[in-house]
Design an enzyme around this catalytic site. Structure first.
Site, short mmCIF file in Angstrom:
data_model
loop_
_atom_site.label_atom_id
_atom_site.label_comp_id
_atom_site.label_asym_id
_atom_site.label_seq_id
_atom_site.Cartn_x
_atom_site.Cartn_y
_atom_site.Cartn_z
N TRP A 168 -0.60 3.21 13.15
CA TRP A 168 -0.39 3.30 11.71
C TRP A 168 -1.09 4.57 11.24
O TRP A 168 -2.28 4.67 11.39
CB TRP A 168 -0.97 2.08 10.98
CG TRP A 168 -0.57 2.06 9.53
CD1 TRP A 168 -1.33 2.38 8.45
CD2 TRP A 168 0.73 1.72 9.03
NE1 TRP A 168 -0.59 2.26 7.30
CE2 TRP A 168 0.67 1.86 7.63
CE3 TRP A 168 1.93 1.33 9.63
CZ2 TRP A 168 1.77 1.61 6.81
CZ3 TRP A 168 3.02 1.09 8.82
CH2 TRP A 168 2.93 1.23 7.42
N LYS A 212 -3.89 7.62 7.18
CA LYS A 212 -3.93 7.19 8.58
C LYS A 212 -2.89 7.88 9.44
O LYS A 212 -2.71 7.55 10.61
CB LYS A 212 -3.76 5.66 8.66
CG LYS A 212 -4.94 4.90 8.02
CD LYS A 212 -4.94 3.44 8.33
CE LYS A 212 -6.03 2.72 7.56
NZ LYS A 212 -5.78 2.63 6.11
N ASP A 222 0.80 -1.20 0.00
CA ASP A 222 0.00 0.00 0.00
C ASP A 222 0.85 1.27 0.00
O ASP A 222 0.39 2.31 0.44
CB ASP A 222 -0.89 -0.10 1.26
CG ASP A 222 -1.69 1.13 1.54
OD1 ASP A 222 -2.31 1.63 0.60
OD2 ASP A 222 -1.69 1.57 2.70
N TYR A 245 -7.26 -3.73 12.64
CA TYR A 245 -8.04 -2.55 12.26
C TYR A 245 -9.50 -2.68 12.67
O TYR A 245 -10.39 -2.31 11.92
CB TYR A 245 -7.88 -2.31 10.76
CG TYR A 245 -6.49 -1.80 10.40
CD1 TYR A 245 -6.21 -0.44 10.41
CD2 TYR A 245 -5.46 -2.69 10.09
CE1 TYR A 245 -4.93 0.03 10.11
CE2 TYR A 245 -4.19 -2.23 9.79
CZ TYR A 245 -3.93 -0.87 9.79
OH TYR A 245 -2.68 -0.40 9.50
N GLU A 290 0.31 -2.25 14.17
CA GLU A 290 -0.52 -1.30 13.39
C GLU A 290 -1.92 -1.26 13.97
O GLU A 290 -2.53 -2.31 14.23
CB GLU A 290 -0.62 -1.71 11.92
CG GLU A 290 0.66 -1.53 11.12
CD GLU A 290 0.50 -1.87 9.63
OE1 GLU A 290 -0.63 -1.81 9.11
OE2 GLU A 290 1.53 -2.20 9.01
N ASN A 332 5.98 -8.44 6.69
CA ASN A 332 4.76 -7.75 7.09
C ASN A 332 3.55 -8.40 6.44
O ASN A 332 3.44 -8.44 5.21
CB ASN A 332 4.82 -6.28 6.68
CG ASN A 332 3.56 -5.53 7.12
OD1 ASN A 332 3.36 -5.25 8.30
ND2 ASN A 332 2.68 -5.21 6.16
N GLU A 333 2.67 -8.92 7.28
CA GLU A 333 1.37 -9.45 6.86
C GLU A 333 1.43 -10.46 5.72
O GLU A 333 0.65 -10.37 4.76
CB GLU A 333 0.43 -8.30 6.48
CG GLU A 333 0.11 -7.37 7.64
CD GLU A 333 -1.06 -6.43 7.34
OE1 GLU A 333 -1.41 -6.27 6.15
OE2 GLU A 333 -1.61 -5.88 8.29
N TYR A 389 -11.32 -1.42 9.11
CA TYR A 389 -11.63 -2.35 8.01
C TYR A 389 -12.75 -3.31 8.39
O TYR A 389 -13.44 -3.85 7.52
CB TYR A 389 -10.38 -3.12 7.57
CG TYR A 389 -9.39 -2.26 6.83
CD1 TYR A 389 -9.78 -1.57 5.67
CD2 TYR A 389 -8.09 -2.13 7.26
CE1 TYR A 389 -8.88 -0.77 4.99
CE2 TYR A 389 -7.17 -1.34 6.57
CZ TYR A 389 -7.59 -0.66 5.44
OH TYR A 389 -6.69 0.13 4.76
N ASN A 391 -1.08 -6.54 13.46
CA ASN A 391 -1.71 -5.38 12.81
C ASN A 391 -3.22 -5.60 12.85
O ASN A 391 -3.70 -6.59 12.30
CB ASN A 391 -1.30 -5.28 11.33
CG ASN A 391 0.15 -4.89 11.15
OD1 ASN A 391 0.86 -4.59 12.11
ND2 ASN A 391 0.61 -4.89 9.90
C1 GCB Z 1 -1.77 -2.77 6.62
C2 GCB Z 1 -0.42 -2.71 6.01
C3 GCB Z 1 0.00 -1.29 5.70
C4 GCB Z 1 -1.17 -0.51 5.11
C5 GCB Z 1 -2.27 -0.48 6.13
C6 GCB Z 1 -3.52 0.26 5.65
O1 GCB Z 1 -2.14 -3.72 7.24
O2 GCB Z 1 0.57 -3.36 6.77
O3 GCB Z 1 1.09 -1.31 4.82
O4 GCB Z 1 -0.81 0.77 4.71
O5 GCB Z 1 -2.66 -1.79 6.46
O6 GCB Z 1 -3.65 1.43 5.92
O7 GCB Z 1 -4.33 -0.37 5.00
#
Ligand code: GCB
Length: 592
Positions: A549, A568, A162, A469, A504, A413-414, A473, A467
């Site tokens: 994040w 973000k 991203d 959200y 994150e 990462n992820e 999300y 991470n």
């Molecule tokens: C994540 C990623 C990061 C993205 C973020 C997002 O999980 O690790 O690289 O920028 O989400 O904002 O979607």
């Protein structure tokens, strides 16, 4: 790999400035030998910088393939008889380099240095052309990965992460000299024994040989506190001043090659004496529980993209200090070495991450619109990808092993982590990391799609990095539901008995967008979202850190779910605080 230095026996010359620049969309430059003479039809480009946003030209911004850079360098007259090296601190993502008409080095991996010994090709006092073809293509066998879609009228780079695929010469290019017998590597590992600091060192010498190794350790005032002889050994410092969070105290180890009473080469290595240890659910620095506060960052700024900039470096750290952060993660790649040097001096703690981001086709399908792949398969992430991943880990550790600020390696990462293939892919990568550096814990960053009970890779990590959200999300706009779901998942992870760092959590927020009743995208929502997360963290003792994040808004690839990039940030892209920054400042200053 040692950085170039000016010492009593070495000199360096930066090649930064304006270089000639030409895109090569048709890939004809190599066959046409563009390196063999001055680059024709070129414009000028700043080094260091990404080239993408420098010109008002979509063809440059969206270029896929080779971009040619060229400059001239005069070898200083005084370097006759020395060993002479051409070094690139980074070229994103791959480069071939020529000195005059001779190919001197190629390198893959956009965020680690590489160099070529050019001694036999140059004469002191003479001038030479330096040409680099820098390629920005991402494939399933590069770190990070991507694939190129031939759309007929253009080749289009797709990728599964991203942040915008900025490319070019992002860091300094050097010509430097060393003696013909030279210090080629130093490894320092520290320990603490009561009030005594222990510094174990190993010095590698290369070249003509025949020299003995001597080391001197000096404190920050320059007083000698220990000396040693031999290529490796242990130095002891009574009443050591330890390096620690907020206390960037550094000693300096001088490594000398000595022959017949003469110093042949001398290299200066900073040393922070500290210990790092994972014990139960605690992360200990110098035996004290440490709680990470801070951010996942990016190397990202207007105009220069991912080009290193000392002004942003110092400013970003000033903002970390202002907000009360004690740490950050180099999401999602190794940063410029200047950043780690500064973190060492500022006492800022770093989670150092390899550029393995986007190895997850489940996530890619939903979020990045790149459907239809299986993550681990002969056509996608295969043995060659794993070898590139291993090489990226080797280069990261070789470069950053001596920084006291680096307390934890993050090897991905992820990625997909809930399948047998993932388990098979990652187990050897953890083993390799531990073999290369037994002194630091290692982990990887887990994604929401592989929650507790499903993830098959977190078993290998010393810490859990998550991470999540909830409230963005998932449970979008429903912070009550988010809080419940999040706490439930986190409590399950806590049962694993390892320290948990929330690497994150964040909500996209348009600076200046307000609402009385908090709704997603407003500053009020970001504040309430963070507050909710903090309530959850504070109720789970195994949580030993929170990295929001992101530090600042940053540029992403084009798409229908980002408006001029990812929003973000606690700060805007030009580093103005959103309301969330004030919230974090209150909380983190209190925690400190
Ligand atoms: C994540 C990623 C990061 C993205 C973020 C997002 O999980 O690790 O690289 O920028 O989400 O904002 O979607």
């Amino acid at each position: 790999m040692l950085r170039p230095q000016d010492t009593a026996t070495r000199e360096r010359k930066s090649l930064d400035g304006l270089w000639a620049f030409r895109l090569d969309a048709e890939s004809t430059g190599r066959d046409a030998r563009w390196f063999a003479g001055p680059l024709t039809d070129s414009v000028e480009v700043p080094v260091p910088a990404s080239y993408n946003d420098i010109y008002a030209d979509a063809a440059v911004r969206d270029h896929v393939g080779d971009a040619w850079y060229q400059t001239t360098v005069r070898v200083p007259r005084g370097w006759a008889g020395e060993r002479i090296v051409l070094r690139f601190d980074a070229a994103t993502h791959a480069a071939s380099v020529w000195l005059g008409e001779t190919h001197v080095v190629s390198h893959e991996g956009g965020y680690t240095p590489f160099e070529a010994d050019v001694t036999e090709l140059v004469t002191a006092g003479e001038e030479y052309l330096v040409t680099a073809a820098v390629n920005n293509e991402l494939t399933f066998e590069t770190i990070p990965p991507g694939y190129i879609e031939d759309q007929g009228h253009r080749r289009h780079q797709k990728y599964f992460h991203d942040f915008f695929n900025y490319a070019g010469l992002h860091r300094t290019v050097w010509l430097y000299s060393t003696p013909k017998s030279y210090v080629s590597d130093i490894t320092v590992v520290t320990d603490v024994d009561g009030s005594t600091g222990v510094v174990r060192y190993a010095v590698e010498a290369s070249g003509e040989g025949g020299a003995d190794v001597e080391v001197t350790l000096r404190d920050a005032e320059g007083a000698v506190v220990a000396t040693g002889t031999g290529a490796d050994g242990e130095l002891r410092v009574d009443g050591a001043n330890l390096w620690g969070p907020g206390h960037g105290y550094l000693y300096e180890l001088e490594a000398r090659l000595v022959s017949g009473g003469e110093t042949v080469d001398s290299y200066l290595q900073t040393v922070g004496i500290r210990t790092v240890e994972v014990r139960g659910t605690q992360f200990l620095i110098n035996g004290e529980p440490f709680y990470f506060t801070g951010f996942g960052k990016h190397e990202d700024s207007p105009v220069r993209g991912k080009g290193h900039d000392d002004a942003y470096l110092v400013h970003d750290f000033a903002l970390l200090d202002w907000i009360g952060a004690n740490s950050f993660r180099t999401s999602h790649y190794p940063y410029a070495e200047e950043v780690y040097d500064y973190a060492d001096r500022q006492g800022i703690v770093v989670i150092d991450e390899v550029a393995a981001v986007g190895q997850n086709m489940g996530l890619a399908g939903g979020v990045f619109g790149t459907q239809g792949f299986t993550t681990f398969s002969p056509e996608t992430f295969n043995d060659k990808s794993q070898e590139a991943h291993k090489q990226a880990i080797r280069e990261l550790i070789a470069r950053d092993k001596n920084h006291p600020s680096v307390v934890l390696w993050s090897i991905a990462n992820e990625p997909e982590s809930d399948t047998e293939e993932a388990e098979r892919y990652f187990e050897p990568l953890f083993a390799l990391t531990r073999e290369l550096d037994p002194s630091r814990p290692v982990g990887f960053v887990n994604v929401m799609l592989a929650p507790h009970g499903k993830c098959r890779v977190s078993q290998f990590g010393d810490v859990l990095m998550l991470n999540r959200y909830y409230g963005w999300y998932v449970n979008t706009g429903d912070l009550e539901g988010a809080e419940k779901a999040w706490r439930e998942e986190l409590e399950a992870w806590a049962g694993d008995g390892k320290p948990i760092i929330i690497t994150e959590y964040g909500a996209d927020t348009v600076a200046g967008l307000h609402a009385t009743v908090a709704v997603p995208w407003t500053e009020e929502y970001q504040v309430e979202y963070l507050d909710m997360n903090h309530r959850v963290f504070d109720s789970v003792p195994a949580v030993v850190g929170e990295h929001v994040w992101n530090f600042a808004d940053f540029q992403t690839s084009l798409g229908i779910f980002r408006v001029d990039g990812n929003k973000k940030g606690a700060f805007t892209r030009d580093r103005k605080p959103k309301a969330a920054a004030h919230l974090l400042r209150g909380r983190w200053q209190n925690l400190a």
